[in-house]
Design an enzyme around this catalytic site. Sequence first.
Site, short mmCIF file in Angstrom:
data_model
loop_
_atom_site.label_atom_id
_atom_site.label_comp_id
_atom_site.label_asym_id
_atom_site.label_seq_id
_atom_site.Cartn_x
_atom_site.Cartn_y
_atom_site.Cartn_z
N SER A 1 0.81 -1.22 0.00
CA SER A 1 0.00 0.00 0.00
C SER A 1 0.84 1.27 0.00
O SER A 1 0.44 2.28 -0.59
CB SER A 1 -0.94 0.01 1.21
OG SER A 1 -1.80 -1.09 1.18
N HIS B 1 0.46 5.06 4.13
CA HIS B 1 -0.26 5.54 2.96
C HIS B 1 0.03 7.02 2.73
O HIS B 1 0.28 7.46 1.60
CB HIS B 1 -1.76 5.35 3.14
CG HIS B 1 -2.18 3.94 3.38
ND1 HIS B 1 -3.48 3.59 3.67
CD2 HIS B 1 -1.48 2.78 3.38
CE1 HIS B 1 -3.56 2.28 3.82
NE2 HIS B 1 -2.36 1.77 3.66
#
Length: 261
Positions: free
Chosen positions: A146, A210
């Site tokens: 991610s 993220h």
Amino acid sequence: MLSNWNRTAAAAVRKTPAPVTYGLIALCCLIFLIGPASGFNPLYGSGDDALPAVQRAYFRRWGVVPAQLFEGAPRAVLTPVTALFVHGSWVHLLGNMLFLHVFGAMTEERMGRLEFTLFYTGCGYLALLGYAAANADSPQSLVGASGAISAVLGAFVYLFPRARVTSLLPFLFFLPLRFPAWVVLPFWAALQWVAAGRAAQGPGVAYLAHLVGFGLGLLYAWARFGRERGPEGGPGTAAGDGRATRVKPAPAPAPEGENQP
């Protein structure tokens, strides 16, 4: 015969518009299938009691453990790379690969294969490193692509801000709606920011990775391609990108990401 096969394979790679993106997807899926989380590999055993322990050991071996990373162990220094190819569940894998498929191909075509490979790996490494630095005492393992994929999103919104992204919004009964990337992706980043502020200690989603990845991707695209903008393109628009570009349908970006078993 082998040389003919090699020439055929090389020609197929050259004709593929985004071989690095599709290669990353294939590699992540393969590693997941042969790992314990898929449940398909009998070498890891079975049963509700034994399998979770095997999975935790697997994630600790190949994932990032912040408490170990900063102890200086040579093997631990490589884990921010190996962790990019390990996923904790089917939902984790499929969600990440969908985003990589939707946003990775155009970004790779814009950057080029080698540059995209280095960009993806480098930003992914730094995103996991940033999360580990903020949680240096954590014994939890961190796996997933991610952070690297968030960097792809950050670069994409700068390179293709007017690209139309078809999103399925849960609060609108999954009604498909098309929005420009400069609306969808910053909204996704804002969700990560809010979630990171509310995240509790322990297993969950590494929202900070993220955010770090998204910021790195955006910054890299600005530094690398900022001078190539056309005067009519507007802020953040690469030269020749004044027209709207369609992007394949994808669900609204959700806070699904790194898995800390």
